[in-house]
Design a protein around this motif. Structure first.
Motif, mmCIF file in Angstrom:
data_model
loop_
_atom_site.group_PDB
_atom_site.id
_atom_site.type_symbol
_atom_site.label_atom_id
_atom_site.label_comp_id
_atom_site.label_asym_id
_atom_site.label_seq_id
_atom_site.Cartn_x
_atom_site.Cartn_y
_atom_site.Cartn_z
ATOM 1 N N TRP A 441 0.849 -1.188 0.000
ATOM 2 C CA TRP A 441 0.000 0.000 0.000
ATOM 3 C C TRP A 441 0.882 1.233 0.000
ATOM 4 C CZ3 TRP A 441 -0.415 -3.349 4.349
ATOM 5 C CH2 TRP A 441 0.218 -2.917 5.499
ATOM 6 N N GLN A 442 0.245 2.394 -0.165
ATOM 7 C CA GLN A 442 0.972 3.654 -0.200
ATOM 8 C C GLN A 442 1.687 3.863 1.122
ATOM 9 O OE1 GLN A 442 -1.675 6.813 -1.235
ATOM 10 N NE2 GLN A 442 -2.491 5.756 -3.024
ATOM 11 N N VAL A 443 2.934 4.228 1.027
ATOM 12 C CA VAL A 443 3.763 4.288 2.226
ATOM 13 C C VAL A 443 4.329 5.684 2.448
ATOM 14 C CG1 VAL A 443 4.398 1.867 2.324
ATOM 15 C CG2 VAL A 443 5.669 3.387 0.832
ATOM 16 N N SER A 444 4.552 6.009 3.692
ATOM 17 C CA SER A 444 5.151 7.277 4.071
ATOM 18 C C SER A 444 6.572 7.376 3.525
ATOM 19 C CB SER A 444 5.171 7.398 5.595
ATOM 20 O OG SER A 444 6.079 8.384 6.013
ATOM 21 N N ASP A 445 6.883 8.493 2.890
ATOM 22 C CA ASP A 445 8.196 8.685 2.284
ATOM 23 C C ASP A 445 9.311 8.626 3.328
ATOM 24 O OD1 ASP A 445 10.026 9.257 0.267
ATOM 25 O OD2 ASP A 445 9.838 11.406 0.527
ATOM 26 N N GLU A 446 9.151 9.378 4.436
ATOM 27 C CA GLU A 446 10.195 9.421 5.450
ATOM 28 C C GLU A 446 10.337 8.085 6.178
ATOM 29 O OE1 GLU A 446 9.536 12.679 8.051
ATOM 30 O OE2 GLU A 446 9.787 14.207 6.506
ATOM 31 N N ALA A 447 9.203 7.457 6.491
ATOM 32 C CA ALA A 447 9.260 6.171 7.192
ATOM 33 C C ALA A 447 9.936 5.114 6.320
ATOM 34 C CB ALA A 447 7.853 5.715 7.585
ATOM 35 N N THR A 448 9.663 5.151 5.026
ATOM 36 C CA THR A 448 10.284 4.188 4.116
ATOM 37 C C THR A 448 11.793 4.377 4.067
ATOM 38 O OG1 THR A 448 8.308 4.059 2.746
ATOM 39 C CG2 THR A 448 10.373 3.380 1.733
ATOM 40 N N GLU A 475 11.398 -3.416 15.572
ATOM 41 C CA GLU A 475 11.876 -2.170 16.168
ATOM 42 C C GLU A 475 10.837 -1.061 16.003
ATOM 43 O OE1 GLU A 475 15.582 -1.148 14.448
ATOM 44 O OE2 GLU A 475 16.738 -2.651 15.552
ATOM 45 N N MET A 476 10.248 -0.978 14.820
ATOM 46 C CA MET A 476 9.234 0.043 14.577
ATOM 47 C C MET A 476 7.993 -0.217 15.428
ATOM 48 S SD MET A 476 9.664 0.476 10.443
ATOM 49 C CE MET A 476 8.728 1.992 10.310
ATOM 50 N N LEU A 477 7.598 -1.467 15.505
ATOM 51 C CA LEU A 477 6.432 -1.842 16.305
ATOM 52 C C LEU A 477 6.626 -1.456 17.771
ATOM 53 C CD1 LEU A 477 3.769 -3.353 16.840
ATOM 54 C CD2 LEU A 477 5.070 -5.496 16.849
ATOM 55 N N ARG A 478 7.842 -1.627 18.255
ATOM 56 C CA ARG A 478 8.146 -1.328 19.659
ATOM 57 C C ARG A 478 8.544 0.127 19.883
ATOM 58 N NH1 ARG A 478 11.784 -6.802 19.690
ATOM 59 N NH2 ARG A 478 10.054 -8.289 19.868
ATOM 60 N N ARG A 502 6.291 4.929 15.283
ATOM 61 C CA ARG A 502 5.708 4.271 14.107
ATOM 62 C C ARG A 502 5.289 2.852 14.450
ATOM 63 N NH1 ARG A 502 10.476 6.749 10.291
ATOM 64 N NH2 ARG A 502 9.565 8.811 10.053
ATOM 65 N N SER A 503 4.472 2.721 15.459
ATOM 66 C CA SER A 503 4.044 1.389 15.881
ATOM 67 C C SER A 503 2.791 0.933 15.152
ATOM 68 C CB SER A 503 3.796 1.365 17.396
ATOM 69 O OG SER A 503 2.826 2.328 17.758
ATOM 70 N N HIS A 504 2.099 1.846 14.487
ATOM 71 C CA HIS A 504 0.937 1.465 13.687
ATOM 72 C C HIS A 504 1.413 0.600 12.515
ATOM 73 C CE1 HIS A 504 -2.634 1.700 11.187
ATOM 74 N NE2 HIS A 504 -3.276 2.370 12.127
ATOM 75 N N PRO A 505 0.729 -0.520 12.238
ATOM 76 C CA PRO A 505 1.185 -1.383 11.135
ATOM 77 C C PRO A 505 1.192 -0.714 9.775
ATOM 78 C CG PRO A 505 -0.943 -2.108 11.993
ATOM 79 C CD PRO A 505 -0.414 -1.106 12.960
ATOM 80 N N TYR A 506 0.526 0.430 9.654
ATOM 81 C CA TYR A 506 0.623 1.198 8.405
ATOM 82 C C TYR A 506 2.087 1.425 8.038
ATOM 83 C CZ TYR A 506 1.057 5.505 5.650
ATOM 84 O OH TYR A 506 1.437 6.439 4.723
ATOM 85 N N PHE A 507 2.917 1.716 9.042
ATOM 86 C CA PHE A 507 4.321 2.023 8.797
ATOM 87 C C PHE A 507 5.161 0.767 8.586
ATOM 88 C CE2 PHE A 507 2.931 5.758 11.312
ATOM 89 C CZ PHE A 507 3.259 6.754 10.408
ATOM 90 N N TRP A 508 5.030 -0.215 9.476
ATOM 91 C CA TRP A 508 5.989 -1.312 9.458
ATOM 92 C C TRP A 508 5.548 -2.530 8.652
ATOM 93 C CZ3 TRP A 508 3.982 -5.768 11.377
ATOM 94 C CH2 TRP A 508 2.974 -5.689 12.348
ATOM 95 N N ALA A 509 4.251 -2.679 8.382
ATOM 96 C CA ALA A 509 3.774 -3.912 7.735
ATOM 97 C C ALA A 509 3.628 -3.805 6.225
ATOM 98 C CB ALA A 509 2.439 -4.339 8.353
ATOM 99 N N ALA A 510 3.843 -2.622 5.649
ATOM 100 C CA ALA A 510 3.600 -2.450 4.212
ATOM 101 C C ALA A 510 4.539 -3.284 3.351
ATOM 102 C CB ALA A 510 3.728 -0.975 3.834
ATOM 103 N N PHE A 511 5.784 -3.456 3.814
ATOM 104 C CA PHE A 511 6.769 -4.160 2.992
ATOM 105 C C PHE A 511 6.824 -5.646 3.338
ATOM 106 C CE2 PHE A 511 8.106 0.164 2.419
ATOM 107 C CZ PHE A 511 8.505 0.187 1.091
#
Length: 527
Positions: A441-448, A475-478, A502-511
């Motif tokens: 899904w569409q991902v945050s530029d900075e988080a990526t 690490e992101m989840l925690r 960035r513990s929301h899976p939007y950030f860490w689960a996209a890849f």
């Protein structure tokens, strides 16, 4: 159709391994024909008469089929000597602490039915679990309709981070828990103590990260399982035939899509809403600020000079010859199933000021791709600046250990039951790459950017390709080491210095990571 693509992949790999000039010329002709067909389809007829456009399309399709037949013919000797795919061979390829989970969609058959229509029931999912020893076991998961509906609910929840607060995360986990109960709780009964999974999903299940499902204890599966995605169990056999890399790592990033300003009224995204995606209808590709910094940092880790701005062209990308690593940070796109254009305008590939909306595109390998330099201006160097999955399938990635598409929705494609997902994920397997990392899904530029830098550092330290990504996600989840600025749209609290984990899976689960799971050793090029 999926088996046919597997066979074509084997045949192309066979010719690349022989690497004689005649075979190389044949593969070059096939890649050129596919590219010409992709360009024609995406541009549409324009001012060309419809009959002439259809005639040219038919000619190119016939040429592609002829060249593919030649590839099949020239690799006949290899095919004759190939060992058959057997259950025993797949088991032997499994690590001793792992299991293959193959989820299949099927329609139950009733031989006693009175009519043809009644002979096949509603689609269902079944999961087969195969360990390194013993017979395979299976469990029925239920009708596909309700499961697919929950897949879409979870995808909708995962794609929107909203405020990222505890209440929202709780709602996402509740949705993920419902789907886990349907899909993975029955499978866990067959896995026992096994925590390493090779997962080959089917149908709509290709569109979700299983790591983000939530078990009966309220834990994300990523916390207890290491999941590597496969197109089928057969991939384990293909990965035993590793090729040799012939080029150092290559990084394509921050392409110069257009030197002109967007025309008045066109849609564009600014830095505060920088997501690596492009809804093609009425939108120009806009710069992704995070990719420039990502390229600089990765260039240092990999000891290479990235190709950026005007150098990040489709022409240069098509020249790759088995680079050790191929990293591409840009806009990605995925066009869903399309209908014929209507007077109101169809959802298609539209680049304002450069071309008109695309015609009906029925080939699933033309529905996803990447934007490169010149994409807003019709391309450069004889290419249109859009690398479709069809063209990506013709890249020479035999011997490439890892391809990372640091973009959005690159793992998507047309969903066909029994055939997996077509699109860039499938194309890179066909091109010969050993492993792939891409997004759903569409991902945050900075988080990526932050995720990718952390991932490569772990790879360079010798971690396995799957486990390195999992550890970064944990690490992101925690909330460790990754912070999102409050200026990002819809995330965190506005104000100077505000941050949110960035513990929301939007950030860490996209890849997700698919293919070879093992360590690459050093990922850097030689000085």
């Amino acid at each position: 159709k999926g088996r046919a693509l597997d066979a074509m992949s084997d045949q192309i790999e066979a010719l690349r391994r022989r690497a004689n000039p005649e075979d190389g010329a044949l593969l070059g002709q096939l890649a050129a024909a596919r590219s010409e067909l992709a360009n024609l389809k995406l541009k549409g007829p324009g001012q060309t008469p419809r009959t002439r456009f259809e005639s040219e399309t038919a000619r190119l399709e016939a040429e592609v089929e002829r060249l593919e037949a030649s590839v099949s013919s020239r690799s006949a000797e290899f095919n004759a000597q190939s060992r058959p795919v057997t259950l025993e061979r797949v088991q032997a390829a499994l690590p001793t602490d792992a299991a293959l989970v193959d989820i299949v969609s099927y329609k139950p058959f009733d031989a006693k039915a009175r009519s043809e229509v009644e002979r096949f029931g509603a689609a269902r999912y079944v999961a087969y679990v195969l360990g390194p020893r013993g017979d395979p076991r299976f469990v029925e998961l239920g009708e596909a309709g309700p499961i697919d509906a929950n897949v879409e609910k979870l995808r909708a929840a995962l794609r929107s981070a909203g405020g990222g607060g505890a209440d929202e995360i709780a709602r996402v986990k509740q949705t993920a828990r419902v789907l886990d109960e349907q899909l993975m709780r029955p499978v866990r009964g067959l896995l026992g103590a096994t925590r390493r999974i090779f997962l080959a999903p089917d149908g709509a299940l290709n569109l979700i990260p299983f790591a983000a499902l939530v078990d009966e204890r309220g834990r994300y599966l990523v916390e207890d399982y290491t999941i590597t995605y496969l197109t089928s169990g057969r991939d384990l056999l293909r990965l035993q035939l590793a090729g040799e890399s012939r080029q150092p790592p290559l990084v394509f990033a921050d392409p110069l899509f257009d030197t002109r300003q967007p025309p008045a009224g066109s849609s564009s995204r600014g830095a505060d809403d920088a997501r690596r995606s492009a809804d093609m209808t009425g939108m120009r590709f806009t710069p992704l600020p995070g990719t420039a910094g990502e390229a600089k940092t990765l260039g240092s880790i990999l000891n290479v000079t990235p190709l950026t701005q005007a150098q990040a062209t489709e022409t240069e990308l098509k020249k790759v010859a088995s680079p050790r690593v191929l990293h591409i940070a840009t806009h990605g796109f995925f066009l869903p199933d399309q209908q014929q254009e209507s007077a109101k305008g169809a959802r298609g590939l539209v680049l304002s000021g450069a071309r008109t909306s695309a015609p009906f595109v029925e080939n699933p390998l033309l529905r996803s791709g990447l934007a490169l330099a010149g994409a807003n201006a019709g391309g450069t160097g004889g290419e249109d600046g859009i690398l479709t999955a069809l063209e990506a399938a013709g890249l020479n990635l035999w011997g490439t250990k890892l391809v990372v598409l640091s973009a959005c929705e690159t793992g998507l494609g047309k969903v066909s039951n029994g055939d997996g997902v077509y699109g860039l994920r499938r194309a890179l397997v066909l091109a010969g790459s050993e492993s792939q990392v891409m997004s759903l899904w569409q991902v945050s530029d900075e988080a990526t950017r932050d995720l990718m830098v952390a991932y490569y550092k772990r790879l360079q330290a010798g971690e396995g390709r799957t486990e390195a990504l999992r550890q970064v996600q944990l690490e992101m989840l925690r909330g460790q080491g990754h912070r999102a600025s409050g200026s990002q749209r819809g995330l965190g609290v506005e104000g100077a210095g505000a941050t949110t984990a960035r513990s929301h899976p939007y950030f860490w689960a996209a890849f997700i990571q698919s293919g070879d799971w093992r360590s690459m050793g050093s990922v850097a090029g030689k000085k």
